[in-house]
Design a protein around this motif. Structure first.
Motif, PDB file in Angstrom:
ATOM      1  N   ASP A  45      41.244 -16.538 -11.448  1.00 49.15           N
ATOM      2  CA  ASP A  45      40.505 -16.099 -10.258  1.00 49.15           C
ATOM      3  C   ASP A  45      40.849 -14.644  -9.934  1.00 49.15           C
ATOM      4  N   GLY A  46      42.116 -14.267 -10.178  1.00 52.71           N
ATOM      5  CA  GLY A  46      42.550 -12.879  -9.948  1.00 52.71           C
ATOM      6  C   GLY A  46      41.755 -11.900 -10.819  1.00 52.71           C
ATOM      7  N   HIS A  68      38.030 -19.354 -17.356  1.00 50.37           N
ATOM      8  CA  HIS A  68      39.462 -19.464 -17.062  1.00 50.37           C
ATOM      9  C   HIS A  68      40.244 -19.786 -18.327  1.00 50.37           C
ATOM     10  N   ASN A 122      37.951 -12.195  -1.248  1.00 44.63           N
ATOM     11  CA  ASN A 122      38.882 -13.206  -0.712  1.00 44.63           C
ATOM     12  C   ASN A 122      39.236 -12.945   0.745  1.00 44.63           C
ATOM     13  N   GLU A 123      39.902 -11.807   0.985  1.00 45.98           N
ATOM     14  CA  GLU A 123      40.374 -11.545   2.343  1.00 45.98           C
ATOM     15  C   GLU A 123      40.816 -10.098   2.506  1.00 45.98           C
ATOM     16  N   THR A 158      35.131 -18.407   0.471  1.00 42.65           N
ATOM     17  CA  THR A 158      35.705 -18.647  -0.867  1.00 42.65           C
ATOM     18  C   THR A 158      37.156 -18.165  -0.935  1.00 42.65           C
ATOM     19  N   THR A 161      40.793 -20.612   0.234  1.00 41.07           N
ATOM     20  CA  THR A 161      41.751 -21.387  -0.568  1.00 41.07           C
ATOM     21  C   THR A 161      42.854 -20.496  -1.160  1.00 41.07           C
ATOM     22  N   SER A 166      47.733 -20.435   2.304  1.00 39.01           N
ATOM     23  CA  SER A 166      49.204 -20.378   2.314  1.00 39.01           C
ATOM     24  C   SER A 166      49.774 -20.102   3.698  1.00 39.01           C
TER      25      SER A 166
HETATM   26  P1  NAP Z   1      48.391 -12.874  -7.852  1.00 37.05           P
HETATM   27  O1  NAP Z   1      49.564 -12.832  -6.939  1.00 37.05           O
HETATM   28  O2  NAP Z   1      48.574 -12.524  -9.288  1.00 37.05           O
HETATM   29  O3  NAP Z   1      47.681 -14.320  -7.794  1.00 37.05           O
HETATM   30  C1  NAP Z   1      47.591 -15.031  -6.680  1.00 37.05           C
HETATM   31  C2  NAP Z   1      47.152 -16.479  -6.975  1.00 37.05           C
HETATM   32  O4  NAP Z   1      46.021 -16.731  -6.126  1.00 37.05           O
HETATM   33  C3  NAP Z   1      46.718 -16.779  -8.405  1.00 37.05           C
HETATM   34  O5  NAP Z   1      47.241 -18.037  -8.749  1.00 37.05           O
HETATM   35  C4  NAP Z   1      45.201 -16.844  -8.299  1.00 37.05           C
HETATM   36  O6  NAP Z   1      44.616 -17.737  -9.222  1.00 37.05           O
HETATM   37  C5  NAP Z   1      45.035 -17.401  -6.904  1.00 37.05           C
HETATM   38  N1  NAP Z   1      43.726 -17.133  -6.284  1.00 37.05           N
HETATM   39  C6  NAP Z   1      43.023 -15.966  -6.222  1.00 37.05           C
HETATM   40  N2  NAP Z   1      41.886 -16.153  -5.537  1.00 37.05           N
HETATM   41  C7  NAP Z   1      41.870 -17.462  -5.176  1.00 37.05           C
HETATM   42  C8  NAP Z   1      40.956 -18.255  -4.440  1.00 37.05           C
HETATM   43  N3  NAP Z   1      39.844 -17.737  -3.910  1.00 37.05           N
HETATM   44  N4  NAP Z   1      41.271 -19.556  -4.216  1.00 37.05           N
HETATM   45  C9  NAP Z   1      42.400 -20.099  -4.709  1.00 37.05           C
HETATM   46  N5  NAP Z   1      43.311 -19.406  -5.412  1.00 37.05           N
HETATM   47  C10 NAP Z   1      43.043 -18.102  -5.640  1.00 37.05           C
HETATM   48  O7  NAP Z   1      47.287 -11.924  -7.204  1.00 37.05           O
HETATM   49  P2  NAP Z   1      45.915 -11.433  -7.776  1.00 37.05           P
HETATM   50  O8  NAP Z   1      45.593 -12.187  -9.040  1.00 37.05           O
HETATM   51  O9  NAP Z   1      45.914  -9.970  -7.764  1.00 37.05           O
HETATM   52  O10 NAP Z   1      44.943 -11.963  -6.608  1.00 37.05           O
HETATM   53  C11 NAP Z   1      44.984 -11.406  -5.317  1.00 37.05           C
HETATM   54  C12 NAP Z   1      44.851 -12.566  -4.358  1.00 37.05           C
HETATM   55  O11 NAP Z   1      46.029 -13.301  -4.390  1.00 37.05           O
HETATM   56  C13 NAP Z   1      44.673 -12.142  -2.917  1.00 37.05           C
HETATM   57  O12 NAP Z   1      43.324 -11.975  -2.599  1.00 37.05           O
HETATM   58  C14 NAP Z   1      45.325 -13.294  -2.167  1.00 37.05           C
HETATM   59  O13 NAP Z   1      44.364 -14.222  -1.687  1.00 37.05           O
HETATM   60  C15 NAP Z   1      46.180 -13.992  -3.189  1.00 37.05           C
HETATM   61  N6  NAP Z   1      47.575 -13.986  -2.748  1.00 37.05           N
HETATM   62  C16 NAP Z   1      48.100 -15.131  -2.299  1.00 37.05           C
HETATM   63  C17 NAP Z   1      49.372 -15.154  -1.807  1.00 37.05           C
HETATM   64  C18 NAP Z   1      49.925 -16.447  -1.275  1.00 37.05           C
HETATM   65  O14 NAP Z   1      49.243 -17.459  -1.386  1.00 37.05           O
HETATM   66  N7  NAP Z   1      51.091 -16.431  -0.659  1.00 37.05           N
HETATM   67  C19 NAP Z   1      50.155 -13.996  -1.781  1.00 37.05           C
HETATM   68  C20 NAP Z   1      49.587 -12.822  -2.257  1.00 37.05           C
HETATM   69  C21 NAP Z   1      48.278 -12.825  -2.738  1.00 37.05           C
HETATM   70  P3  NAP Z   1      44.565 -17.451 -10.795  1.00 37.05           P
HETATM   71  O15 NAP Z   1      45.885 -17.892 -11.326  1.00 37.05           O
HETATM   72  O16 NAP Z   1      43.432 -18.309 -11.242  1.00 37.05           O
HETATM   73  O17 NAP Z   1      44.305 -15.984 -10.997  1.00 37.05           O
END
Ligand code: NAP
Length: 265
Positions: A45-46, A68, A122-123, A158, A161, A166
């Motif tokens: 997804d990233g 994927h 995403n956000e 979208t 999630t 989190s």
């Molecule tokens: P990353 O830290 O490498 O990956 C973040 C994780 O979020 C990966 O497992 C990714 O899935 C998953 N993800 C991304 N979009 C999603 C969605 N719409 N629904 C469910 N899971 C999703 O960061 P990145 O790949 O650069 O992605 C940036 C995104 O990471 C940000 O938009 C943010 O939403 C998310 N993020 C989450 C957290 C947290 O949950 N604490 C912290 C920082 C960022 P894949 O493995 O399939 O790529």
């Protein structure tokens, strides 16, 4: 049809991209990384988020499709062992598409600098170094609350999630044309008070977070970090543009949620 492929740096994604390129060329589908009609991301997804930011100047002309290389994702319909079926379906059904809302993000400055404008899939979040962030939350130009805490997250359906989930936000069905405001560690006591729960804001409404004067705020848009001085406020609304996905297959959204977060019985 002209197709661009975006992949992440993992060896598996590079191999899958090679196979996909060969299959596309065998089926007379042209690779065009500048003016594509379809963008295929290979990774997670990233990776799809990165592809979106690379081609978001062409949103009215392109559709996206995610392959994927690990588990099934939220933006990634196809698995890496299904490339043949994917290419066959491109040859037959490529006119079909489904679309999801995007978040319009506008940063306003104190010093008269022009606004900065972004689209989030995403956000977007607002945070402030190691100090308490103080921001007045206006909904449709009316003060709703004064927020104090680590920060605020504003997510699309979208994106609900992803980071939003989190930090305790609700999961929204992507057909809901709205966005969600979720607190990140708010300070709530006898002196400071916020609603304390996530809120879902209609597409007819808008949000403005007016920030207390300080130079250490940072705003994120998906995986982009935007550090800016003199930020006066950040405005959010549902964007006029939407992201289009080539919908060659539909999967029940709640099945996808269950598969990602709960697992099969
Ligand atoms: P990353 O830290 O490498 O990956 C973040 C994780 O979020 C990966 O497992 C990714 O899935 C998953 N993800 C991304 N979009 C999603 C969605 N719409 N629904 C469910 N899971 C999703 O960061 P990145 O790949 O650069 O992605 C940036 C995104 O990471 C940000 O938009 C943010 O939403 C998310 N993020 C989450 C957290 C947290 O949950 N604490 C912290 C920082 C960022 P894949 O493995 O399939 O790529």
């Amino acid at each position: 049809m002209k197709v661009a492929i975006v992949h992440n740096s993992e060896e598996k994604s590079k191999q899958v991209t090679k196979q996909l390129t060969t299959l596309l060329e065998q089926n007379q589908i042209q690779i065009d990384n500048r003016q594509p009609e379809l963008v295929i991301s290979v990774g997670g997804d990233g990776t799809l988020l990165s592809a979106f930011h690379r081609f978001n100047h062409l949103l009215n002309e392109v559709s996206f499709l995610g392959v994927h290389t690990g588990h099934l994702g939220f933006y990634t319909d196809w698995r890496d062992y299904e490339l043949k079926e994917l290419v066959e379906s491109l040859c037959i059904h490529h006119e079909k598409s489904t679309s999801y809302p995007l978040l319009d993000v506008r940063i306003r400055f104190r010093d008269g600098k022009p606004d900065k404008h972004f689209l989030a899939l995403n956000e977007s979040t607002i945070k402030r170094g190691n100090r308490t962030m103080v921001g007045d939350v206006f909904i449709k130009d009316e003060l709703f609350e004064r927020f104090r805490g680590d920060g605020l997250s504003i997510s699309t359906p979208t994106g609900s999630t992803a980071y939003n989930k989190s930090i305790g936000g609700a999961v929204l069905h992507p057909s809901i044309n709205a966005f969600q405001l979720t607190e990140i560690a708010s300070l709530n006591n006898r002196v400071f008070r916020t609603l304390g729960s996530p809120i879902v804001i209609a597409h007819t409404e808008w949000l403005e977070i007016k920030l207390q004067e300080s130079d250490d705020y940072f705003v994120t848009v998906d995986q982009l970090d935007i550090y800016q001085e003199n930020i006066a406020s950040v405005c959010y609304r549902i964007a006029d543009e939407r992201i289009h996905f080539a919908s060659y297959r539909h999967m029940h959204f709640w099945h996808r949620v269950k598969d990602a977060f709960i697992g099969e019985d």
